[in-house]
Structure formats: structure tokens, C-alpha cells
Design an enzyme around this catalytic site. Structure first.
Site, mmCIF file in Angstrom:
data_model
loop_
_atom_site.group_PDB
_atom_site.id
_atom_site.type_symbol
_atom_site.label_atom_id
_atom_site.label_comp_id
_atom_site.label_asym_id
_atom_site.label_seq_id
_atom_site.Cartn_x
_atom_site.Cartn_y
_atom_site.Cartn_z
ATOM 1 N N SER A 190 0.833 -1.200 0.000
ATOM 2 C CA SER A 190 0.000 0.000 0.000
ATOM 3 C C SER A 190 0.870 1.253 0.000
ATOM 4 O O SER A 190 1.993 1.249 0.535
ATOM 5 C CB SER A 190 -0.847 -0.013 1.275
ATOM 6 O OG SER A 190 -1.463 1.234 1.464
ATOM 7 N N TYR A 238 -1.821 0.180 10.411
ATOM 8 C CA TYR A 238 -2.091 -0.500 9.132
ATOM 9 C C TYR A 238 -0.888 -0.348 8.195
ATOM 10 O O TYR A 238 -0.372 -1.332 7.655
ATOM 11 C CB TYR A 238 -3.362 0.059 8.475
ATOM 12 C CG TYR A 238 -3.496 -0.368 7.034
ATOM 13 C CD1 TYR A 238 -3.777 -1.696 6.717
ATOM 14 C CD2 TYR A 238 -3.302 0.536 5.983
ATOM 15 C CE1 TYR A 238 -3.869 -2.105 5.394
ATOM 16 C CE2 TYR A 238 -3.395 0.136 4.665
ATOM 17 C CZ TYR A 238 -3.682 -1.187 4.373
ATOM 18 O OH TYR A 238 -3.755 -1.600 3.061
ATOM 19 N N LYS A 242 1.901 -3.227 6.738
ATOM 20 C CA LYS A 242 2.288 -3.467 5.338
ATOM 21 C C LYS A 242 3.803 -3.326 5.183
ATOM 22 O O LYS A 242 4.443 -4.105 4.476
ATOM 23 C CB LYS A 242 1.561 -2.473 4.408
ATOM 24 C CG LYS A 242 0.084 -2.747 4.282
ATOM 25 C CD LYS A 242 -0.175 -4.016 3.501
ATOM 26 C CE LYS A 242 -1.611 -4.464 3.537
ATOM 27 N NZ LYS A 242 -1.852 -5.743 2.902
HETATM 28 N N1 LIG Z 1 -8.769 -1.059 -1.003
HETATM 29 C C1 LIG Z 1 -7.759 -0.220 -0.832
HETATM 30 O O1 LIG Z 1 -7.933 0.991 -0.888
HETATM 31 C C2 LIG Z 1 -6.346 -0.749 -0.633
HETATM 32 C C3 LIG Z 1 -5.260 0.137 -0.784
HETATM 33 C C4 LIG Z 1 -3.979 -0.354 -0.581
HETATM 34 C C5 LIG Z 1 -3.767 -1.680 -0.252
HETATM 35 N N2 LIG Z 1 -4.829 -2.514 -0.101
HETATM 36 C C6 LIG Z 1 -4.574 -3.918 0.264
HETATM 37 O O2 LIG Z 1 -5.124 -4.750 -0.739
HETATM 38 C C7 LIG Z 1 -5.588 -5.963 -0.171
HETATM 39 C C8 LIG Z 1 -7.030 -6.191 -0.587
HETATM 40 O O3 LIG Z 1 -7.798 -5.058 -0.205
HETATM 41 P P1 LIG Z 1 -9.345 -4.984 -0.511
HETATM 42 O O4 LIG Z 1 -9.702 -3.557 -0.625
HETATM 43 O O5 LIG Z 1 -9.716 -5.909 -1.607
HETATM 44 O O6 LIG Z 1 -9.909 -5.510 0.881
HETATM 45 P P2 LIG Z 1 -11.130 -6.489 1.153
HETATM 46 O O7 LIG Z 1 -11.401 -6.459 2.603
HETATM 47 O O8 LIG Z 1 -12.256 -6.190 0.231
HETATM 48 O O9 LIG Z 1 -10.513 -7.903 0.733
HETATM 49 C C9 LIG Z 1 -9.712 -8.666 1.601
HETATM 50 C C10 LIG Z 1 -10.222 -10.095 1.502
HETATM 51 O O10 LIG Z 1 -9.381 -10.906 2.325
HETATM 52 C C11 LIG Z 1 -10.200 -11.740 3.124
HETATM 53 N N3 LIG Z 1 -9.453 -12.039 4.342
HETATM 54 C C12 LIG Z 1 -9.072 -11.193 5.332
HETATM 55 N N4 LIG Z 1 -8.400 -11.853 6.280
HETATM 56 C C13 LIG Z 1 -8.339 -13.151 5.870
HETATM 57 C C14 LIG Z 1 -7.781 -14.330 6.425
HETATM 58 N N5 LIG Z 1 -7.171 -14.323 7.620
HETATM 59 N N6 LIG Z 1 -7.890 -15.494 5.712
HETATM 60 C C15 LIG Z 1 -8.521 -15.517 4.518
HETATM 61 N N7 LIG Z 1 -9.086 -14.443 3.956
HETATM 62 C C16 LIG Z 1 -8.992 -13.268 4.627
HETATM 63 C C17 LIG Z 1 -11.484 -10.943 3.367
HETATM 64 O O11 LIG Z 1 -12.581 -11.768 3.655
HETATM 65 C C18 LIG Z 1 -11.643 -10.231 2.036
HETATM 66 O O12 LIG Z 1 -12.403 -11.014 1.130
HETATM 67 C C19 LIG Z 1 -5.384 -5.827 1.340
HETATM 68 O O13 LIG Z 1 -4.187 -6.478 1.660
HETATM 69 C C20 LIG Z 1 -5.260 -4.337 1.545
HETATM 70 O O14 LIG Z 1 -4.481 -4.028 2.666
HETATM 71 C C21 LIG Z 1 -6.115 -2.088 -0.294
#
Ligand SMILES: NC(=O)c1ccc[n+]([C@@H]2O[C@H](COP(=O)([O-])OP(=O)(O)OC[C@H]3O[C@@H](n4cnc5c(N)ncnc54)[C@H](O)[C@@H]3O)[C@@H](O)[C@H]2O)c1
Length: 430
Positions: A190, A238, A242
Site C-alpha cells: 500500500s 495498518y 504493510k
Molecule cells: N482497497 C484499498 O484501498 C487498498 C489500498 C492499498 C492496499 N490494499 C490492500 O489490498 C488488499 C485487498 O484489499 P481490498 O480492498 O480488496 O480488501 P477487502 O477487505 O475487500 O478484501 C480482503 C479479503 O481478504 C479476506 N481475508 C481477510 N483476512 C483473511 C484471512 N485471515 N484469511 C482468509 N481471507 C482473509 C477478506 O474476507 C476479504 O475477502 C489488502 O491487503 C489491503 O491491505 C487495499
């Protein structure tokens, strides 16, 4: 129809209120017979790689589901593991429908298998991975790891929960991968790893602003800079989680040169698949801009809170590099391809995935109003703890080394979201 605001403590198999009722039962794993039957491919794109699958952990979440879909469209077989902590099984149905739309005229199509599991549960994960063992090792050609908690404010209140899932979980998971000799990993990082670095530099953020070893580099102005290994400007747990994951993966890649690890540092993903059939559908209350904004458009919340109007930006509201989620998803396909073709070699590599352009919160609200023809009520409130003013990517490394660039605009994001919400965007003025 309501697409957001899903707070459910009910069984993980519960259908999202936004989705058609899922036909898939709780604790679901794709039956072995289905997996075998579906290991078949569009004849037009078949090649030797296709006897393998990509493991997508957290693959039913917002970015994971769009990436799973783009992997399928690119011809990869996909195995999704998700514990449904922040997603719904109905998303799997949507991915399958969109895959089938894409392969409508093809004889064969790539497979998608799903296993409901917590990626920290080593025993269950070992059983799942066993299903993909092949004579020559594993049928998993690479792993994309999305599973994490992601809300900045929540991470300040519950740091241990964040470190347990995001950091400890990843260590356990990587140990399992290592034991199976699966050493190609794409990791969801991130822009949060940069913390307040942009505020200090006023430049687009380059990957060199956050390094895991001290290095000299030349910035866009041609000035020599030195970044000390280790990030010092991270403003919340958070972001630290990361950064810790990246540092651990960097150490792992140094210890064992068979690992190829790509950390993709996402900026601000918004939008949804152009079909309007797949979008952001979280169980927990959203804390990021677009799902919060869509909740206002749906009438689920009366107004959008704008946090901080005194940032040093064009209109005083925070400025971010908003990237269409399908462009972001394609960044993962590009990274996987680059690793698979050894264009990106062993070691740890970090890439920014952003557009290189910034838009303020108010500009995004205006774009969505123009596109939808709807008035979006806002309420200006103070800054949130852990937020920063400006975060814009320098995406040149990803362009050069992954052969990846963004193709979609803010208007595309808004139009696709209107489709997702069943709003006629031609009604708006955009
Ligand atoms: N959305 C954003 O703005 C953003 C920005 C930067 C980085 N990220 C990173 O991208 C990744 C995905 O983000 P997102 O927005 O799709 O989030 P999200 O919450 O929609 O998706 C994460 C998925 O992981 C699953 N999950 C969480 N913990 C788990 C575990 N212990 N075992 C199995 N499954 C698990 C959740 O059920 C969910 O389906 C994350 O690592 C997040 O930190 C997201």
C-alpha cells in the site's frame, strides 16, 4: 437496490444483500471433480502454463475479486482462498458469470476453484494445498496475497488484530509456501508504507522513498538522494503492518534466492468492473472514499464526511492518486507474467500502482455528481488520525519493468460505478 452497508454477523455463507442468492453452501470448497473437469482452456489462448493455477488468497474481496476475474480473462486458472471475513460467497457467482461471458464463444475456459479458509490456519491450508500437489511439485504457479484488514482508523484502535492477521498471518503462510517450494509471490502492499513522506518532499512518491536497505538514488529533478533502509514516516499501524510484511519478504528473498517477491504498492483503487456486475461489497463499514460516497447515493447515510479541508491542496481537501480497480487488477496480471517470464528475477521488488495524477476528494464528489446527476450531500469535518494530505504515485518503474500502465479515467470509474448502482449515467452532465 442496495449494494453497500452490509454489516452481518450471520453465517459466512449468507448472501450479500446486494447479490443474487448464492447456491454455494457454508465452508465451501470446490469439489475435486469440478476442479478436474474445469482444467480446460480456451483453445485460442492455450499454452503449457495452463496446467497450473494461480492461488489468490483473499480473492473474494474488492481488489481480489477484480484480479481473479482479470486472471481468468487472461487465461489463468484461479484457486481462491478466503475466510469471508469481509466478503460474500455471492461474489464467486459473479466472477463465474463474468468469466462465462468472456468465454461465451470459446469451447473451453479457465477454471476457478474456491476454498473457504483462514489463511492463518496452517492445517486447513496444508490440506487445501495438498489438493494441488502435482508430480513435479505443486500445480500452483504463483500466489497473489490480498488477505488482510485494511482500515486505517480501526488499525489505530485494534493494532494487535491488524498485526495478527496482516503480519503474523503472512509469516505462517509464507512458511507453508516455502515448505511446498512455491516461491513466486505477489503481495498487496500500500501507499500507506510511505506515511507522510510526500508532505515532506512535495514530489510524486517513488518506490525509493521507502526502502528496506539504505540506498542512493536520483530523483526526477536530477538530485542525488539517500534513503535509509527502514521507513520512519508511517502514521498508523495498518501502514506499519504493510511495511513490516515487505521488510520480512525482503529478508526472505535475501535468505533464499529462489524467492521472487513483488510488492505492489497500491494507491487509491476506486470504480468497478465495466460490466457493473462486480463491485465493492464489504461486510464492514467502509472507511475509504468511494464506498462511503456510494452509501450516500443509496440513501444509506445522509451525507459524506470530508475529513479535513485545510490540507495544502488545490481546494483544501486531501488529494489522492485514484486508480480504476480494473487497471489495478491488470497490474497483478502484468506482475505475474513478468515473474513467470523471468523479466522480473528473483529477489524482492516493489512497484507503485497508481496513475501519477492526483485528484482531491471534492473533485471526485463533483465527478460522481456530474456522472450520476445526483446531488451528494457532504459534511466537512476535521482531519482523521493517521491521514496525510497528498499521496500521488510515480508509476514509471511499473511501466518500465512490468509493462503496465493505467488506461482508465476518473470518468470511467464513475460511469462503471453508476452501472453497478443501476444509475443511468447518461442522465448526468458528464
Ligand atoms: N482497497 C484499498 O484501498 C487498498 C489500498 C492499498 C492496499 N490494499 C490492500 O489490498 C488488499 C485487498 O484489499 P481490498 O480492498 O480488496 O480488501 P477487502 O477487505 O475487500 O478484501 C480482503 C479479503 O481478504 C479476506 N481475508 C481477510 N483476512 C483473511 C484471512 N485471515 N484469511 C482468509 N481471507 C482473509 C477478506 O474476507 C476479504 O475477502 C489488502 O491487503 C489491503 O491491505 C487495499
Amino acid at each position: 437496490m442496495s449494494y453497500f452497508g452490509v454489516h452481518s454477523s450471520s453465517s459466512s455463507a449468507a448472501a450479500s444483500p446486494s447479490s443474487p442468492t448464492s447456491t454455494i453452501p457454508s465452508g465451501y470448497s470446490t469439489p475435486a471433480s469440478d476442479i478436474d473437469e474445469l482444467q480446460s482452456y480456451d483453445s485460442g489462448i492455450y499454452n503449457a502454463r495452463r496446467s497450473q493455477s494461480v492461488l489468490v488468497v483473499g480473492g473474494l474481496g474488492y481488489i481480489g475479486s477484480h484480479t481473479s476475474l482479470e486472471l481468468l480473462r487472461a487465461g489463468y486458472n484461479v484457486v481462491i482462498v478466503d475466510n469471508l471475513d469481509n466478503s460474500y460467497l455471492t461474489t464467486l457467482d459473479r466472477i463465474k458469470v463474468l468469466r462465462d461471458d468472456h468465454y461465451r464463444n470459446a469451447l473451453l475456459r479457465p477454471s476457478v476453484a474456491f476454498h473457504e479458509a483462514d489463511y492463518r490456519d496452517n492445517r486447513t491450508m496444508s490440506v487445501i494445498m495438498e489438493r494441488y500437489s502435482a508430480r513435479s511439485g505443486s500445480a500452483i504457479e504463483g500466489v497473489i496475497h490480498f488477505a488482510a484488514h485494511k482500515a486505517v482508523s480501526e488499525s489505530i484502535q485494534q493494532p494487535l488484530r491488524y498485526y495478527a492477521n496482516n503480519v503474523a498471518g503472512m509469516v505462517t503462510f509464507c512458511s507453508l509456501l516455502e515448505s511446498l517450494n512455491i516461491k513466486k509471490l505477489i503481495f498487496s502492499s500500500s501507499a500507506a508504507v510511505y506515511g507522510e513522506v510526500t508532505t515532506e518532499t512535495g514530489l510524486r512518491i517513488s518506490e525509493n522513498h521507502c526502502l528496506h536497505e539504505t540506498r542512493e538514488w536520483i530523483d526526477v529533478a536530477g538530485d542525488k538522494r539517500v534513503t535509509q533502509g527502514g521507513c520512519t514516516a508511517i502514521s498508523n499501524p495498518y501502514g506499519r503492518s504493510k511495511w513490516m510484511c515487505e521488510a520480512i519478504l525482503n529478508d526472505l528473498a535475501i535468505s533464499d534466492p529462489e524467492w521472487s517477491v513483488v510488492a505492489l504498492r497500491y494507491f487509491n483503487p476506486i470504480g468497478c468492473d465495466a460490466s457493473g456486475k462486480l463491485g465493492e461489497d464489504p461486510r464492514t463499514a467502509p472507511s475509504n472514499l468511494m464506498p462511503s460516497l456510494l452509501r450516500v447515493m443509496n440513501g444509506q447515510t445522509p451525507h459524506l464526511k470530508i475529513f479535513g479541508t485545510d490540507w495544502d491542496t488545490r481546494d483544501g481537501t486531501a488529494m489522492r492518486d485514484f486508480i480504476h480497480v480494473s487497471d489495478l487488477a491488470l497490474g497483478h496480471v502484468a506482475a505475474l507474467k513478468a515473474v513467470g517470464e523471468a523479466r522480473v528475477g528473483p529477489g524482492f521488488h516493489a512497484y507503485n500502482l497508481g496513475t501519477g495524477d492526483g485528484n482531491s476528494v471534492k473533485e471526485i464528489v463533483s465527478a460522481m455528481q456530474a456522472c450520476s446527476g445526483k446531488v451528494i450531500e457532504t459534511q466537512e469535518v476535521g482531519r482523521r488520525a493517521g491521514d496525510v494530505g497528498v499521496v500521488v504515485a510515480d508509476p514509471t518503474r511499473a511501466a518500465a519493468e512490468l509493462d503496465w500502465r493505467t488506461a482508465k479515467s476518473i470518468d470511467d470509474c464513475c460511469q462503471d460505478l453508476c452501472r453497478f448502482l443501476n444509475i443511468d449515467s447518461s442522465a448526468g452532465s458528464s
